[in-house]
Scaffold this motif. Structure first.
Motif, PDB file in Angstrom:
ATOM      1  N   UNK A 163       0.802  -1.223   0.000  1.00  0.00           N
ATOM      2  CA  UNK A 163       0.000   0.000   0.000  1.00  0.00           C
ATOM      3  C   UNK A 163       0.832   1.268   0.000  1.00  0.00           C
ATOM      4  N   UNK A 164       2.157   1.138  -0.021  1.00  0.00           N
ATOM      5  CA  UNK A 164       3.015   2.323  -0.014  1.00  0.00           C
ATOM      6  C   UNK A 164       2.922   3.125  -1.306  1.00  0.00           C
ATOM      7  N   UNK A 165       2.405   2.528  -2.370  1.00  0.00           N
ATOM      8  CA  UNK A 165       2.249   3.249  -3.635  1.00  0.00           C
ATOM      9  C   UNK A 165       0.952   4.055  -3.678  1.00  0.00           C
ATOM     10  N   UNK A 166       0.143   3.960  -2.635  1.00  0.00           N
ATOM     11  CA  UNK A 166      -1.117   4.702  -2.553  1.00  0.00           C
ATOM     12  C   UNK A 166      -0.915   5.921  -1.657  1.00  0.00           C
ATOM     13  N   UNK A 199       9.012  16.959   4.108  1.00  0.00           N
ATOM     14  CA  UNK A 199       7.953  17.909   3.759  1.00  0.00           C
ATOM     15  C   UNK A 199       7.270  17.476   2.464  1.00  0.00           C
ATOM     16  N   UNK A 200       8.073  17.106   1.472  1.00  0.00           N
ATOM     17  CA  UNK A 200       7.497  16.644   0.202  1.00  0.00           C
ATOM     18  C   UNK A 200       6.676  15.381   0.374  1.00  0.00           C
ATOM     19  N   UNK A 201       7.160  14.470   1.216  1.00  0.00           N
ATOM     20  CA  UNK A 201       6.436  13.220   1.467  1.00  0.00           C
ATOM     21  C   UNK A 201       5.105  13.520   2.160  1.00  0.00           C
ATOM     22  N   UNK A 202       5.147  14.413   3.132  1.00  0.00           N
ATOM     23  CA  UNK A 202       3.929  14.763   3.853  1.00  0.00           C
ATOM     24  C   UNK A 202       2.914  15.485   2.985  1.00  0.00           C
ATOM     25  N   UNK A 203       3.386  16.343   2.089  1.00  0.00           N
ATOM     26  CA  UNK A 203       2.464  17.092   1.228  1.00  0.00           C
ATOM     27  C   UNK A 203       1.924  16.240   0.082  1.00  0.00           C
ATOM     28  N   UNK A 204       2.799  15.445  -0.511  1.00  0.00           N
ATOM     29  CA  UNK A 204       2.392  14.695  -1.694  1.00  0.00           C
ATOM     30  C   UNK A 204       1.971  13.267  -1.430  1.00  0.00           C
ATOM     31  N   UNK A 205       2.430  12.699  -0.319  1.00  0.00           N
ATOM     32  CA  UNK A 205       2.122  11.308  -0.032  1.00  0.00           C
ATOM     33  C   UNK A 205       3.019  10.341  -0.769  1.00  0.00           C
ATOM     34  N   UNK A 206       4.028  10.863  -1.445  1.00  0.00           N
ATOM     35  CA  UNK A 206       4.953  10.024  -2.198  1.00  0.00           C
ATOM     36  C   UNK A 206       6.377  10.256  -1.735  1.00  0.00           C
ATOM     37  N   UNK A 207       7.178   9.224  -1.784  1.00  0.00           N
ATOM     38  CA  UNK A 207       8.626   9.364  -1.772  1.00  0.00           C
ATOM     39  C   UNK A 207       9.092   8.735  -3.082  1.00  0.00           C
ATOM     40  N   UNK A 208      10.373   8.844  -3.450  1.00  0.00           N
ATOM     41  CA  UNK A 208      10.789   8.469  -4.809  1.00  0.00           C
ATOM     42  C   UNK A 208      10.406   7.059  -5.268  1.00  0.00           C
ATOM     43  N   UNK A 209      10.648   6.047  -4.465  1.00  0.00           N
ATOM     44  CA  UNK A 209      10.331   4.680  -4.906  1.00  0.00           C
ATOM     45  C   UNK A 209       8.854   4.482  -5.201  1.00  0.00           C
ATOM     46  N   UNK A 210       7.976   4.761  -4.241  1.00  0.00           N
ATOM     47  CA  UNK A 210       6.550   4.623  -4.522  1.00  0.00           C
ATOM     48  C   UNK A 210       6.047   5.555  -5.630  1.00  0.00           C
ATOM     49  N   UNK A 223       3.754   5.878 -10.852  1.00  0.00           N
ATOM     50  CA  UNK A 223       3.790   6.410 -12.212  1.00  0.00           C
ATOM     51  C   UNK A 223       3.533   5.269 -13.196  1.00  0.00           C
ATOM     52  N   UNK A 224       4.156   4.119 -12.932  1.00  0.00           N
ATOM     53  CA  UNK A 224       3.924   2.948 -13.777  1.00  0.00           C
ATOM     54  C   UNK A 224       2.505   2.437 -13.695  1.00  0.00           C
ATOM     55  N   UNK A 225       1.826   2.699 -12.578  1.00  0.00           N
ATOM     56  CA  UNK A 225       0.434   2.289 -12.414  1.00  0.00           C
ATOM     57  C   UNK A 225      -0.536   3.317 -12.982  1.00  0.00           C
ATOM     58  N   UNK A 226      -0.019   4.469 -13.414  1.00  0.00           N
ATOM     59  CA  UNK A 226      -0.860   5.511 -14.004  1.00  0.00           C
ATOM     60  C   UNK A 226      -1.548   6.407 -12.996  1.00  0.00           C
ATOM     61  N   UNK A 227      -1.013   6.520 -11.780  1.00  0.00           N
ATOM     62  CA  UNK A 227      -1.611   7.387 -10.760  1.00  0.00           C
ATOM     63  C   UNK A 227      -1.461   8.849 -11.175  1.00  0.00           C
ATOM     64  N   UNK A 228      -2.543   9.589 -11.099  1.00  0.00           N
ATOM     65  CA  UNK A 228      -2.562  10.970 -11.599  1.00  0.00           C
ATOM     66  C   UNK A 228      -1.606  11.887 -10.843  1.00  0.00           C
ATOM     67  N   UNK A 229      -1.509  11.770  -9.536  1.00  0.00           N
ATOM     68  CA  UNK A 229      -0.650  12.654  -8.760  1.00  0.00           C
ATOM     69  C   UNK A 229       0.822  12.564  -9.127  1.00  0.00           C
ATOM     70  N   UNK A 230       1.224  11.427  -9.660  1.00  0.00           N
ATOM     71  CA  UNK A 230       2.632  11.259 -10.007  1.00  0.00           C
ATOM     72  C   UNK A 230       3.022  12.050 -11.241  1.00  0.00           C
ATOM     73  N   UNK A 231       2.047  12.420 -12.051  1.00  0.00           N
ATOM     74  CA  UNK A 231       2.364  13.190 -13.255  1.00  0.00           C
ATOM     75  C   UNK A 231       2.927  14.560 -12.911  1.00  0.00           C
ATOM     76  N   UNK A 232       2.600  15.085 -11.755  1.00  0.00           N
ATOM     77  CA  UNK A 232       3.178  16.343 -11.286  1.00  0.00           C
ATOM     78  C   UNK A 232       4.353  16.070 -10.357  1.00  0.00           C
ATOM     79  N   UNK A 233       4.236  15.047  -9.514  1.00  0.00           N
ATOM     80  CA  UNK A 233       5.249  14.791  -8.493  1.00  0.00           C
ATOM     81  C   UNK A 233       6.580  14.339  -9.094  1.00  0.00           C
ATOM     82  N   UNK A 234       6.547  13.374 -10.017  1.00  0.00           N
ATOM     83  CA  UNK A 234       7.794  12.818 -10.557  1.00  0.00           C
ATOM     84  C   UNK A 234       8.610  13.871 -11.305  1.00  0.00           C
TER      85      UNK A 234
END
Length: 143
Positions: free
Chosen positions: A21-24, A93-104, A109-120
């Motif tokens: 669930x870390x990718x969510x 701070x980035x992890x807390x705001x976006x819910x992502x760190x680099x690996x997830x 991004x490979x799963x097509x999650x919309x938030x990653x299109x800005x985050x990555x």
């Protein structure tokens, strides 16, 4: 051989991120929200990871050398400077705001999650800027 091992381990890591669930980002943000909709399930993921790493390190150090390399590549520095403080603070701070760190984020991004299109892209820009800053600091020190 090393490339194949690295790809296989990266895929295994990515699968683990999805299964845990870390990718969510919603699950991650709920884990970080201690006084709201706190979801403690990622604490079990973290505990499992710490246990596996503890055992893994013991086994690897007992071998004396890595399987896919001539030797261990350990950091030469152990001092605490501004980079050691500021870097993790920005990461958190980035992890807390976006819910992502680099690996997830890359996994999502490979799963097509919309938030990653800005985050990555923002993450890549930040990595590039950090490298430029480090090079500029090294040039300033040598001059």
């Amino acid at each position: 051989m090393s490339f194949v091992v690295n790809v296989a381990l990266g895929l295994l890591f990515g699968i683990g991120l999805v299964v845990s669930g870390m990718a969510d980002p919603a699950k991650v943000l709920n884990f970080l929200d201690l006084f709201g909709t706190w979801d403690p399930s990622l604490a079990f993921v973290m505990s499992g990871a710490v246990l596996v790493a503890f055992i893994g390190y013991r086994l690897v150090w007992a071998r004396g050398r890595p399987v896919a390399s001539g030797g261990f590549h350990l950091p030469a520095r152990n001092d605490i400077d501004t980079r050691v403080i500021v870097g993790p603070a920005i990461f958190g701070i980035g992890w807390g705001l976006g819910g992502f760190c680099p690996g997830p984020a890359l996994t999502s991004l490979g799963l097509g999650a919309a938030g990653t299109l800005a985050f990555v892209p923002a993450m890549m820009l930040g990595m590039w800027a950090a490298r430029l800053l480090a090079e500029a600091r090294a040039q300033a020190r040598s001059a």
